[in-house]
Design an enzyme around this catalytic site. Sequence first.
Site, PDB file in Angstrom:
ATOM      1  N   HIS A 143       0.868  -1.227  -0.090  1.00  0.00           N
ATOM      2  CA  HIS A 143      -0.030  -0.106   0.001  1.00  0.00           C
ATOM      3  C   HIS A 143       0.878   1.348  -0.020  1.00  0.00           C
ATOM      4  O   HIS A 143       0.856   2.111   0.872  1.00  0.00           O
ATOM      5  CB  HIS A 143      -0.878   0.113   1.238  1.00  0.00           C
ATOM      6  CG  HIS A 143      -2.025   0.926   1.173  1.00  0.00           C
ATOM      7  ND1 HIS A 143      -2.046   2.323   1.066  1.00  0.00           N
ATOM      8  CD2 HIS A 143      -3.524   0.499   1.281  1.00  0.00           C
ATOM      9  CE1 HIS A 143      -3.367   2.736   1.114  1.00  0.00           C
ATOM     10  NE2 HIS A 143      -4.028   1.691   1.543  1.00  0.00           N
ATOM     11  N   GLU A 247      -0.667   1.266  -5.653  1.00  0.00           N
ATOM     12  CA  GLU A 247      -0.218  -0.194  -4.923  1.00  0.00           C
ATOM     13  C   GLU A 247      -0.207  -1.428  -5.711  1.00  0.00           C
ATOM     14  O   GLU A 247      -1.385  -1.427  -6.535  1.00  0.00           O
ATOM     15  CB  GLU A 247      -1.442  -0.158  -3.752  1.00  0.00           C
ATOM     16  CG  GLU A 247      -1.659   0.784  -3.044  1.00  0.00           C
ATOM     17  CD  GLU A 247      -3.130   0.788  -2.201  1.00  0.00           C
ATOM     18  OE1 GLU A 247      -3.638  -0.005  -1.709  1.00  0.00           O
ATOM     19  OE2 GLU A 247      -3.945   1.548  -2.195  1.00  0.00           O
TER      20      GLU A 247
HETATM   21  O1  TA6 Z   1      -6.073   0.823  -0.820  1.00  0.00           O
HETATM   22  C1  TA6 Z   1      -7.059   1.848  -0.745  1.00  0.00           C
HETATM   23  C2  TA6 Z   1      -7.872   1.785   0.624  1.00  0.00           C
HETATM   24  O2  TA6 Z   1      -8.369   0.456   0.627  1.00  0.00           O
HETATM   25  C3  TA6 Z   1      -8.783   2.860   0.603  1.00  0.00           C
HETATM   26  O3  TA6 Z   1     -10.270   2.425   0.404  1.00  0.00           O
HETATM   27  C4  TA6 Z   1      -8.694   3.673   1.935  1.00  0.00           C
HETATM   28  O4  TA6 Z   1      -9.556   3.043   3.002  1.00  0.00           O
HETATM   29  C5  TA6 Z   1      -7.351   3.358   2.295  1.00  0.00           C
HETATM   30  O5  TA6 Z   1      -7.168   2.087   1.728  1.00  0.00           O
HETATM   31  C6  TA6 Z   1      -6.934   3.419   3.576  1.00  0.00           C
HETATM   32  O6  TA6 Z   1      -7.191   2.564   4.378  1.00  0.00           O
HETATM   33  P1  TA6 Z   1      -6.816   2.664   6.097  1.00  0.00           P
HETATM   34  O7  TA6 Z   1      -7.195   1.215   6.523  1.00  0.00           O
HETATM   35  O8  TA6 Z   1      -5.225   2.354   6.086  1.00  0.00           O
HETATM   36  O9  TA6 Z   1      -7.268   3.733   6.526  1.00  0.00           O
END
Ligand code: TA6
Length: 290
Positions: A143, A247
Site C-alpha cells: 500500500h 499499490e
Molecule cells: O487501498 C485503498 C484503501 O483501501 C482505501 O479504500 C482507503 O480505505 C485506504 O486503503 C486506507 O485504508 P486504511 O485502513 O489505512 O485507513
Amino acid sequence: MPVLRLAHASGGSAEIYLHGAQVMSWMLPGGEEKLFVASEASFVPGQPIRGGIPVVFPQFAHDGPLPQHGFARTALWTLLGDEDDERHASATLELSESEATNALWPHRFQAHLTVSVGASELEVTLGVTNTDSHSFNFTTALHTYLAIGDIREAALEGLTGGEYLDKTRENTRLVEESERLVVMEHTDSVYVDAPNSLILRDGGRRPPTRIDKTGFRDVVVWNPWSEKVTTFSGMTAEDYLHTICVEAAQVIVPIELGPGESWQGSQKLSVQGGTGLGAPGRATEGKGAT
Ligand code: TA6
C-alpha cells in the site's frame, strides 16, 4: 518502536519498522525522501501506521471478515537477515502464524518481506508460503504512499485502456481513458490485471519515478482528496496534496495456495533519468511450488 536502517554505499537508504515490516522511509543519495508519512501519523503497537509501505495481508480492504487490510501491517515481524553487495543493501523480515493470527485466520503460513535499496531504487518483495496441510487463499497489496510535491500537478502514466473498479462509485467498472491520470478528486480505483510498469511524474520538478511490479496482478490508486482526508487517522487537511498511493495488489482474484505452495510478488520503485516506459509487460502470476 524498533527500526531497521538500510544504508547503501551510494547514500541511498531505507528505514523499516519491525511493526508491520513497514518501510517508512526511502531516501535518495541526495537526501530526497520518496515516501510520504502522514503529518500526524501515530506509532502505536497493534495499530496501523499511516504512511510508507504498509503490507496488506491476508485481506485487502473490507473484502472479507478480517479487520481492514488484514493483520500483517499491525503485527510484529522478526528480522531474518541482511545482506550487502555493490548494488544493494537489503534485509528480510518474517511473519508466521501465532495465536493472534490463528484466532483471525486459522492457517499456518510463512510470510517474508525483503526490502532492498540501491543508488536509485527501492524494491520490496513479499513471499507467502502455505505451511499448513490444507489450502488457503488471500488477497494482498503493498500500500505504497509515494511522496509528491502537489497531487494536482502529478500524473500517472501507463494505465490507459485498462479496466478499473471505481470504489468511489459503488465499484462501477470503467475503462481508463486518460493517457496521463491526473487525480483531481477522491480516487479509490482498482485496476484489474494492470500493466507491470507505470511512470509517476511529479509536476516536472523532479525526475519521474518508475513503478514496476511482478507477481501482483492489480494496481490500486488511492487519494482521499480534501473532502475525505481528515477522516483518515494521522492525515491533516493539506496532506492529500503531497501523496498518491500506487499499490501493487492482488485483490480481484485471490491467490490460492495448496500445502507447500508459495507465491511471490514485488514492487520496484526507481528514479529515472529517462522518460519512457520501455517495454511494459502485463500482469504476471507469482505462484510456484516450493
Ligand atoms: O487501498 C485503498 C484503501 O483501501 C482505501 O479504500 C482507503 O480505505 C485506504 O486503503 C486506507 O485504508 P486504511 O485502513 O489505512 O485507513
